[in-house]
Structures are given as structure tokens and as C-alpha cells.
Write a protein that holds these residues in place. Sequence first.
Motif, mmCIF file in Angstrom:
data_model
loop_
_atom_site.group_PDB
_atom_site.id
_atom_site.type_symbol
_atom_site.label_atom_id
_atom_site.label_comp_id
_atom_site.label_asym_id
_atom_site.label_seq_id
_atom_site.Cartn_x
_atom_site.Cartn_y
_atom_site.Cartn_z
ATOM 1 N N GLU A 160 21.048 -13.925 -85.296
ATOM 2 C CA GLU A 160 22.424 -13.390 -85.340
ATOM 3 C C GLU A 160 23.449 -14.440 -84.940
ATOM 4 O O GLU A 160 24.571 -14.458 -85.427
ATOM 5 N N LYS A 188 15.464 -12.341 -83.382
ATOM 6 C CA LYS A 188 16.542 -11.595 -84.044
ATOM 7 C C LYS A 188 17.904 -11.956 -83.424
ATOM 8 O O LYS A 188 18.890 -12.136 -84.136
ATOM 9 N N ALA A 201 15.276 -12.491 -90.497
ATOM 10 C CA ALA A 201 15.115 -12.137 -89.080
ATOM 11 C C ALA A 201 15.249 -10.623 -88.893
ATOM 12 O O ALA A 201 14.516 -10.020 -88.111
ATOM 13 N N GLU A 202 16.173 -10.032 -89.621
ATOM 14 C CA GLU A 202 16.348 -8.572 -89.510
ATOM 15 C C GLU A 202 15.080 -7.831 -89.928
ATOM 16 O O GLU A 202 14.776 -6.762 -89.421
#
Lengths: 135, 135
Positions: A67, A63, B66-67
Amino acid sequence: MSFFSRELKAKCGLGEAEHDHGECHGHSGMIGWKWSVKEKLAARTALNLALDRELAAVIHEAKERAERIKEASDLWEMETWLIDQREGIARTFDFRYSVLARVFATLLRERRVSLIDLRGLAQEKLDTIERLSRT
Amino acid sequence: MSFFSRELKAKCGLGEAEHDHGECHGHSGMIGWKWSVKEKLAARTALNLALDRELAAVIHEAKERAERIKEASDLWEMETWLIDQREGIARTFDFRYSVLARVFATLLRERRVSLIDLRGLAQEKLDTIERLSRT
């Protein structure tokens, strides 16, 4: 193949073939170890715990990496990193009893399990695992 | 290999080998096309634009995926998805002049380029690209 291999594979999210490393690893001294029901349960609990920690850490880092993605090269770096993580987990979490002492020794060396996690194993096994962890 | 292959590979974040599809694609009618300097620039601009859009969309989706990661299987699904995206981009964005009509036809069919993006190409090329986009 140990009795909990299918369960761990499922937890790992890996296919049936991922953990099939063949049967000959040259740890003949450990192949002969006897595992009581209590020890099998203790080993399964410790390995599950280490795997849970490992997967949680990989998910957390995935994650964070996502980002930070800004350009195409970051995407393909993430792809390579995910491949490395999956292959590393499949290689590390080899849960055949014949190689389990080496697996726990590696995890102990890398502080991914503690001797407390391994309580329930016979002292002979703990001594071997601890000795291997220093090699 | 076209004169802007290295530039596009760099933009893609791909290695030197990724776009080397060999030279024989059976589009012999297009291999014979002449490209003026103005057309080469127009083709480069259109392909860059489409690639920028594609990469931006993949980056956006990678962050969203990914979140949503909750468990290990989500990680390996993301790995497979990234591999598919990279291979798809390498396959689609084949920028040799000999196959560029087919490349633009595919992008036009999938609404990843418009005829407006392709302004600057000779009418004969636009007609061929539009015709191929309907096949």
C-alpha cells in the motif's frame, strides 16, 4: 529429516531444497533425545502454530508495504524484504529433531512460542529449551 | 555508457551495476550512429516516458497482487514476480547509444513507445527502429 518436514514445507510454501541444512549442527546432546509419539505431536503442533503466526504477520506486513509503494525503489525494497523473510523463515523453522531444542529456544526468546505452546514435551526438554532461550 | 545512464538508474531505483551489460552487443552498424544534442534529448525523453509507464504499471500490479495474497505461496510468488520485473526492466532499458535502436525497436514492438514518442530522432534512425521492430 523429521516425519513432518514435507508438511511444514508445504505450509511454508517452500520448495523441497529450502530446509535441507545438512545433518551436522553440533548439538550432539539433543540428537540423542528420544521423542515419544505424544511429544512429536506436541512439537509439531507448537511449530505449526508459530509458523502460522509468522506467515500471518508477514502477509499482513506485505500488504501494508504494498500500500505504501510510491516509486520504483519501494518495489525493489519490497523484493529484498520478501527474500529476507523467506530466507529467515527457512532458517528459523528447521524442524529436524536433532536441532529442535535450539529452534524452540530461539522462538521462545523472540516470544514467537510460549512455554504453554510447548506443553506436552517432557520436563527435561522444556528445561533445556528454556535454558537455551536465555543464552 | 550514455550521459543519462546514472539518471535513468536512479529513476529505476536500480544500483550502479544493474545496467552494466558490457560494451559488445554486435550492433556495430548502430555504434557508428551520430547523435545530435536534439536527438539525445529526444531519446532521453522517450526512454524516460517508457520507463515511467513501465514502472507505474509494475507498481499498480504489485499493489493488486499484494491485495490478493492469502497464503505463504502467494508471498513467494510475489517475490519471484518482483525479481522478474526488476531483471526485465534492467535488461530492456539498456540506454547505451550503441544499442538504443534495438531498445526502441523492442519497446515499439511491445507498444511501450510509439513513433510519436520518438519524434525528434533523424528519419534514418526512425526507419531502422521501425524495421528492427518487425524482426
